[in-house]
Design a protein around this motif. Sequence first.
Motif, PDB file in Angstrom:
ATOM      1  N   ALA A 183       0.843  -1.193   0.000  1.00 43.39           N
ATOM      2  CA  ALA A 183       0.000   0.000   0.000  1.00 43.39           C
ATOM      3  C   ALA A 183       0.876   1.239   0.000  1.00 43.39           C
ATOM      4  CB  ALA A 183      -0.930   0.016   1.208  1.00 43.39           C
ATOM      5  N   LEU A 184       0.383   2.278  -0.639  1.00 46.12           N
ATOM      6  CA  LEU A 184       1.084   3.558  -0.685  1.00 46.12           C
ATOM      7  C   LEU A 184       0.080   4.645  -0.315  1.00 46.12           C
ATOM      8  CD1 LEU A 184       3.572   4.675  -3.465  1.00 46.12           C
ATOM      9  CD2 LEU A 184       1.970   6.294  -2.448  1.00 46.12           C
ATOM     10  N   PHE A 185       0.385   5.386   0.745  1.00 45.21           N
ATOM     11  CA  PHE A 185      -0.467   6.461   1.228  1.00 45.21           C
ATOM     12  C   PHE A 185       0.233   7.800   0.980  1.00 45.21           C
ATOM     13  CE2 PHE A 185      -1.302   2.689   3.733  1.00 45.21           C
ATOM     14  CZ  PHE A 185      -2.675   2.669   3.924  1.00 45.21           C
ATOM     15  N   TYR A 186      -0.526   8.803   0.586  1.00 40.88           N
ATOM     16  CA  TYR A 186       0.038  10.146   0.443  1.00 40.88           C
ATOM     17  C   TYR A 186      -0.990  11.169   0.910  1.00 40.88           C
ATOM     18  CZ  TYR A 186      -2.744  10.217  -3.868  1.00 40.88           C
ATOM     19  OH  TYR A 186      -3.773  10.153  -4.780  1.00 40.88           O
ATOM     20  N   ARG A 187      -0.515  12.265   1.451  1.00 38.11           N
ATOM     21  CA  ARG A 187      -1.399  13.287   1.995  1.00 38.11           C
ATOM     22  C   ARG A 187      -2.164  13.987   0.876  1.00 38.11           C
ATOM     23  NH1 ARG A 187       1.908  17.135   5.878  1.00 38.11           N
ATOM     24  NH2 ARG A 187       0.245  18.515   5.108  1.00 38.11           N
ATOM     25  N   ARG A 188      -3.486  14.023   1.027  1.00 35.55           N
ATOM     26  CA  ARG A 188      -4.335  14.646   0.016  1.00 35.55           C
ATOM     27  C   ARG A 188      -4.111  16.148  -0.071  1.00 35.55           C
ATOM     28  NH1 ARG A 188      -8.699  11.018  -1.127  1.00 35.55           N
ATOM     29  NH2 ARG A 188      -8.954   9.409   0.483  1.00 35.55           N
ATOM     30  N   ASP A 189      -3.774  16.782   1.067  1.00 39.65           N
ATOM     31  CA  ASP A 189      -3.631  18.228   1.067  1.00 39.65           C
ATOM     32  C   ASP A 189      -2.273  18.674   0.547  1.00 39.65           C
ATOM     33  OD1 ASP A 189      -2.282  17.139   3.267  1.00 39.65           O
ATOM     34  OD2 ASP A 189      -2.463  18.993   4.414  1.00 39.65           O
ATOM     35  N   LEU A 190      -1.367  17.740   0.305  1.00 35.56           N
ATOM     36  CA  LEU A 190      -0.019  18.093  -0.114  1.00 35.56           C
ATOM     37  C   LEU A 190       0.280  17.667  -1.545  1.00 35.56           C
ATOM     38  CD1 LEU A 190       2.637  19.353   0.942  1.00 35.56           C
ATOM     39  CD2 LEU A 190       3.356  17.044   1.586  1.00 35.56           C
ATOM     40  N   PHE A 191      -0.264  16.514  -1.967  1.00 34.84           N
ATOM     41  CA  PHE A 191       0.075  15.949  -3.264  1.00 34.84           C
ATOM     42  C   PHE A 191      -1.174  15.682  -4.106  1.00 34.84           C
ATOM     43  CE2 PHE A 191       3.552  14.457  -0.485  1.00 34.84           C
ATOM     44  CZ  PHE A 191       4.641  14.969  -1.173  1.00 34.84           C
ATOM     45  N   ASP A 192      -0.989  15.775  -5.414  1.00 35.65           N
ATOM     46  CA  ASP A 192      -1.949  15.279  -6.391  1.00 35.65           C
ATOM     47  C   ASP A 192      -1.344  14.062  -7.083  1.00 35.65           C
ATOM     48  OD1 ASP A 192      -4.084  17.125  -6.145  1.00 35.65           O
ATOM     49  OD2 ASP A 192      -2.930  18.626  -7.266  1.00 35.65           O
ATOM     50  N   LEU A 193      -2.183  13.099  -7.409  1.00 32.08           N
ATOM     51  CA  LEU A 193      -1.719  11.910  -8.114  1.00 32.08           C
ATOM     52  C   LEU A 193      -1.725  12.181  -9.615  1.00 32.08           C
ATOM     53  CD1 LEU A 193      -0.884   8.904  -7.985  1.00 32.08           C
ATOM     54  CD2 LEU A 193      -3.321   8.334  -8.174  1.00 32.08           C
ATOM     55  N   VAL A 194      -0.556  12.098 -10.238  1.00 34.01           N
ATOM     56  CA  VAL A 194      -0.432  12.294 -11.679  1.00 34.01           C
ATOM     57  C   VAL A 194      -0.733  11.000 -12.415  1.00 34.01           C
ATOM     58  CG1 VAL A 194       1.129  12.948 -13.561  1.00 34.01           C
ATOM     59  CG2 VAL A 194       1.262  14.124 -11.348  1.00 34.01           C
ATOM     60  N   SER A 195      -0.110   9.908 -11.956  1.00 32.50           N
ATOM     61  CA  SER A 195      -0.303   8.598 -12.580  1.00 32.50           C
ATOM     62  C   SER A 195       0.159   7.523 -11.614  1.00 32.50           C
ATOM     63  CB  SER A 195       0.488   8.514 -13.894  1.00 32.50           C
ATOM     64  OG  SER A 195       0.236   7.287 -14.553  1.00 32.50           O
ATOM     65  N   ASP A 196      -0.354   6.326 -11.762  1.00 31.52           N
ATOM     66  CA  ASP A 196       0.093   5.219 -10.911  1.00 31.52           C
ATOM     67  C   ASP A 196      -0.021   3.914 -11.671  1.00 31.52           C
ATOM     68  OD1 ASP A 196      -2.402   3.475  -9.609  1.00 31.52           O
ATOM     69  OD2 ASP A 196      -2.998   5.476 -10.251  1.00 31.52           O
TER      70      ASP A 196
END
Length: 500
Positions: A183-196
Amino acid sequence: MKRLLSVFIDHRLLKNFGCHSNWWLRTTEHVPTGCWKISNKMDHSAANPNLVNQNSILGTHRRWEPVPGKRDKGSRSSSNAKTPGNGPGARDRIEFTLMNYNILAQDLLDSHAQLYSQHDPQALPWKERSKRLTAEIETINPDILCVQELQENHIETFCSRLKQDYAMLYKKRTGGDKTDGCALFYRRDLFDLVSDHKVEFYQPNVNKLNRENVAIIAKLALKANPRAKLVVSTTHLLYNPNRQDIRLAQIQVLLAELDRFAYSGRLLNGLPQYDPIILCGDFNLQPFSAPYQLLINGFLRYDRLEQRSLKASNQRRGEKIGKCFLPPALGITDSCQHSALKDREKDHRDQVPPSHMTKLHHSNHHAAKPTTNEAESSIANVPPTETEGRGVFSSGSLHHRFVLNSAYRHFQDDGEDQQNATTFQNEWITVDYMFYTPYRSVAECNRKLPNWNLELLKTYALPTVQQCCWEIGCIPNKVYGSDHFALAGHFLLTIPKEEQ
């Protein structure tokens, strides 16, 4: 008498026993050998509901340490990721924390109960372990969290305990009987997902890729400055100690996929450049093994290595790998790149080429077939020509164009007692890693800041083998929630000036 006996035990022998020490050196409270005072303090303080001392106990062995030679910006335990300063260019520099943790799937613990027979049974249930796992994660307060062995039916309970507002990417191991994954978690308020992309290492009819391990790759963009890109990947490679060749094959595939995601064009001299990368996970290999050398050195000659162990051998007898490692039909060259993406600057400039353009099998491909135009523009099904195959496939060596550093330092000449450990596998060893790219290209290696694209400022220190044997003992316990220690790094991301 027990303390007196422990004094005469050679530590080099003790480490091979680790937490599975002789029964006559164990106490009724499952205290590890050689650490009566500290371990009893750890167990009792953690067990007492009126004492919330896990952080202070963890601090005995786990603390933030500045990278040697780097400026000390102060540790950040709970503050948000931030851009340093308020002057011009502040939006082009961002500090963030990434944490990696193999949290030990409960199904795996239960199905291998014999490995935990000498542990404190009260510390093994998921209900108890999850509290300690998330408490340590909360202590680090990562902006990006990479997890291995997250059981699929535990996702909801695990996520509900996380304090940050994370978005999550999850990939279960392939195969019908597998229940855990990455699993990979990232902060919604800091990052946008470009591609995965969820990488599947299993490839039909390829002997070195016949296991059901997986990886996740995500390209993130900073909300405050979308030009700031970061590629993060987490994986859990094959465990089998006798199949180093499979782990090397899995790494070759993963490097090719990272090349697909992170590639950002070519310099004037023709060398490729890449967005910053952090690659972390449980690699199930030790420092200075053949796969580790490929990652760190960027080169590995494999043709004279032993077939499965990948150990160097001067003996005439014994099966060697030879020139062919992965079959050319996979389309992954010995430079760890997809042969089908030679024209990506023309067809997919500033974009991640779609996965169906590669020759890799993926269980989701049949669900989303490319359109006619996409299929015509792809050369994924075209076998390599004889000219193309020379020196591109089956050369006897592997190399890649990334500049990968390890966030944690490894030394071959360190004394046994001073070596760091991330888990216990018959002895205390390192198998978990956090690799990152300080430069965009091999052409920038001799330059100074601010041409670095990713600078490591601090690491969450690992315990030494000596501390594991004499002070920490069996893990999981009432302080540590997994049979692996977490890794964490505090980074500074900088956008190169020439791109502004």
